[in-house]
Design a protein around this motif. Structure first.
Motif, mmCIF file in Angstrom:
data_model
loop_
_atom_site.group_PDB
_atom_site.id
_atom_site.type_symbol
_atom_site.label_atom_id
_atom_site.label_comp_id
_atom_site.label_asym_id
_atom_site.label_seq_id
_atom_site.Cartn_x
_atom_site.Cartn_y
_atom_site.Cartn_z
ATOM 1 N N PRO A 43 0.442 -1.034 0.321
ATOM 2 C CA PRO A 43 0.008 -0.110 0.258
ATOM 3 C C PRO A 43 1.074 0.998 -0.110
ATOM 4 O O PRO A 43 2.049 0.834 0.260
ATOM 5 N N ASN A 44 0.590 2.776 -0.585
ATOM 6 C CA ASN A 44 1.077 3.614 -0.288
ATOM 7 C C ASN A 44 1.612 4.097 1.407
ATOM 8 O O ASN A 44 0.713 3.666 2.348
ATOM 9 N N ARG A 45 2.275 4.375 1.569
ATOM 10 C CA ARG A 45 3.392 4.779 2.714
ATOM 11 C C ARG A 45 4.117 5.787 2.393
ATOM 12 O O ARG A 45 5.071 5.457 1.208
ATOM 13 N N VAL A 46 5.161 5.844 3.786
ATOM 14 C CA VAL A 46 6.422 6.542 3.203
ATOM 15 C C VAL A 46 7.446 5.698 2.672
ATOM 16 O O VAL A 46 6.894 4.170 3.284
ATOM 17 N N GLY A 47 8.074 6.018 1.396
ATOM 18 C CA GLY A 47 9.019 5.197 0.990
ATOM 19 C C GLY A 47 8.247 5.064 -0.449
ATOM 20 O O GLY A 47 8.947 4.273 -1.449
ATOM 21 N N GLY A 55 4.862 14.151 -21.372
ATOM 22 C CA GLY A 55 5.393 14.453 -23.024
ATOM 23 C C GLY A 55 5.087 14.071 -23.819
ATOM 24 O O GLY A 55 4.085 13.390 -24.101
ATOM 25 N N VAL A 56 5.441 13.843 -24.891
ATOM 26 C CA VAL A 56 4.668 12.925 -25.760
ATOM 27 C C VAL A 56 6.465 12.771 -27.157
ATOM 28 O O VAL A 56 7.399 13.198 -27.317
ATOM 29 N N GLY A 57 6.711 11.336 -27.735
ATOM 30 C CA GLY A 57 7.571 11.101 -27.884
ATOM 31 C C GLY A 57 8.913 10.986 -27.589
ATOM 32 O O GLY A 57 8.673 10.516 -25.707
ATOM 33 N N ARG A 58 9.605 11.394 -28.163
ATOM 34 C CA ARG A 58 10.736 11.702 -26.974
ATOM 35 C C ARG A 58 10.917 13.095 -26.208
ATOM 36 O O ARG A 58 11.845 12.744 -25.610
ATOM 37 N N LEU A 59 10.128 14.035 -26.462
ATOM 38 C CA LEU A 59 10.103 15.084 -25.719
ATOM 39 C C LEU A 59 9.346 14.988 -24.278
ATOM 40 O O LEU A 59 8.515 15.192 -24.349
ATOM 41 N N THR A 60 10.128 13.833 -23.403
ATOM 42 C CA THR A 60 9.194 14.093 -22.456
ATOM 43 C C THR A 60 10.016 14.203 -21.059
ATOM 44 O O THR A 60 11.102 14.453 -20.810
ATOM 45 N N PHE A 61 10.070 14.500 -20.402
ATOM 46 C CA PHE A 61 10.270 14.690 -19.108
ATOM 47 C C PHE A 61 9.496 13.882 -17.761
ATOM 48 O O PHE A 61 8.352 13.558 -17.997
ATOM 49 N N ASP A 62 10.552 13.249 -16.684
ATOM 50 C CA ASP A 62 10.131 12.578 -15.868
ATOM 51 C C ASP A 62 10.329 13.394 -14.301
ATOM 52 O O ASP A 62 10.713 14.332 -14.061
ATOM 53 N N ASP A 63 9.331 12.892 -13.629
ATOM 54 C CA ASP A 63 8.577 14.169 -12.009
ATOM 55 C C ASP A 63 8.793 12.501 -11.221
ATOM 56 O O ASP A 63 8.072 12.416 -10.876
ATOM 57 N N ARG A 64 10.194 12.410 -10.630
ATOM 58 C CA ARG A 64 9.998 11.218 -9.792
ATOM 59 C C ARG A 64 9.631 11.942 -8.566
ATOM 60 O O ARG A 64 10.962 12.539 -7.835
ATOM 61 N N MET A 65 9.002 10.218 -7.855
ATOM 62 C CA MET A 65 8.553 11.764 -6.224
ATOM 63 C C MET A 65 8.624 9.947 -5.272
ATOM 64 O O MET A 65 8.049 9.232 -5.183
ATOM 65 N N GLU A 66 9.042 10.754 -3.567
ATOM 66 C CA GLU A 66 8.909 9.270 -3.006
ATOM 67 C C GLU A 66 7.826 10.131 -1.618
ATOM 68 O O GLU A 66 7.943 11.397 -1.377
ATOM 69 N N VAL A 67 6.945 9.419 -1.446
ATOM 70 C CA VAL A 67 6.409 10.135 -0.435
ATOM 71 C C VAL A 67 7.465 10.032 1.162
ATOM 72 O O VAL A 67 8.013 8.629 1.781
ATOM 73 N N VAL A 68 7.530 11.176 1.560
ATOM 74 C CA VAL A 68 8.289 10.859 2.888
ATOM 75 C C VAL A 68 8.143 11.099 4.055
ATOM 76 O O VAL A 68 8.375 11.385 5.305
ATOM 77 N N ARG A 69 6.341 11.612 4.244
ATOM 78 C CA ARG A 69 4.851 12.243 5.617
ATOM 79 C C ARG A 69 3.897 10.735 4.828
ATOM 80 O O ARG A 69 3.742 11.296 3.708
ATOM 81 N N TRP A 70 3.401 10.336 5.728
ATOM 82 C CA TRP A 70 1.839 9.710 5.591
ATOM 83 C C TRP A 70 1.306 9.762 6.385
ATOM 84 O O TRP A 70 1.526 8.956 7.228
ATOM 85 N N GLN A 71 0.089 10.045 6.835
ATOM 86 C CA GLN A 71 -0.567 10.530 7.894
ATOM 87 C C GLN A 71 -2.171 10.890 7.552
ATOM 88 O O GLN A 71 -2.147 11.286 7.481
ATOM 89 N N PRO A 72 -2.469 9.654 6.994
ATOM 90 C CA PRO A 72 -3.797 9.579 7.121
ATOM 91 C C PRO A 72 -4.922 10.315 7.985
ATOM 92 O O PRO A 72 -4.566 10.501 9.068
ATOM 93 N N PRO A 73 -6.455 10.844 7.500
ATOM 94 C CA PRO A 73 -6.798 11.236 8.328
ATOM 95 C C PRO A 73 -7.696 10.626 8.940
ATOM 96 O O PRO A 73 -8.229 9.612 9.004
ATOM 97 N N GLU A 74 -7.641 10.997 10.188
ATOM 98 C CA GLU A 74 -8.268 10.054 11.607
ATOM 99 C C GLU A 74 -9.401 10.976 11.787
ATOM 100 O O GLU A 74 -9.638 11.978 11.668
ATOM 101 N N GLU A 75 -10.512 10.134 12.764
ATOM 102 C CA GLU A 75 -11.741 10.952 13.298
ATOM 103 C C GLU A 75 -10.927 12.538 13.939
ATOM 104 O O GLU A 75 -10.128 12.053 15.203
ATOM 105 N N GLY A 76 -11.101 13.497 13.154
ATOM 106 C CA GLY A 76 -11.398 14.857 13.941
ATOM 107 C C GLY A 76 -9.756 15.083 13.919
ATOM 108 O O GLY A 76 -9.208 16.074 14.240
ATOM 109 N N ARG A 77 -8.637 14.307 13.069
ATOM 110 C CA ARG A 77 -7.512 14.846 12.639
ATOM 111 C C ARG A 77 -7.299 14.927 11.377
ATOM 112 O O ARG A 77 -7.326 13.905 10.451
#
Length: 145
Positions: A43-47, A55-77
């Motif tokens: 599942p989704n988590r830190v890490g 992009g299109v064809g060879r004209l592309t770029f990558d936006d690579r991301m890493e989850v470094v904080r994962w705090q799902p909402p809980e009752e009242g938080r």
């Protein structure tokens, strides 16, 4: 670059807004010419690592991301997720917060600090304005389902 901040209110319950906003593959479907691939098993988590390729064809770029904080909402938080952008073309971070509202629904706060490689500082305000439009559109579509 100037920061990007978008705030939306939705009648969705915080848990449902969170589910929609952290479905990383759906993010790519909201951004033109973009596809998002999650590189780590659920599942989704830190890490969790994923890449948005734009992009299109060879004209592309990558936006690579890493989850470094994962705090799902809980009752009242509130919930919060922080992504560090670790690609060669884009650096920076993104944060999404989901805050419950009195009486139901929630408020979503999307913040980004983008540092695209090779873009002169003088173009920062234009990049931020374009980012605001793009991310606001994506956020609205993700919340709409």
């Amino acid at each position: 670059m100037p920061g990007i901040r978008i705030v939306r209110r939705t009648p969705l319950a915080p848990a449902e807004a969170w589910r929609r906003l952290t479905d990383w593959e759906r993010h790519g479907a909201q951004v033109p010419l973009t596809r998002t691939v999650v590189d780590t098993p659920p599942p989704n988590r830190v890490g969790t690592v994923f890449t948005a390729r734009t992009g299109v064809g060879r004209l592309t770029f990558d936006d690579r991301m890493e989850v470094v904080r994962w705090q799902p909402p809980e009752e009242g938080r509130p919930g919060a997720v922080r992504l560090e952008k670790r690609g060669r073309a884009v650096r920076g971070w993104a944060e999404i917060e989901v805050r419950p509202l009195p009486g139901g629904g929630c408020e979503v706060r999307w913040s980004e600090d983008l540092r695209p490689f090779g873009v002169p500082r003088v173009l920062g305000p234009a990049v931020a304005a374009a980012g605001r439009l793009l991310f606001a559109r994506a956020l609205d579509r993700l919340l709409r389902g």
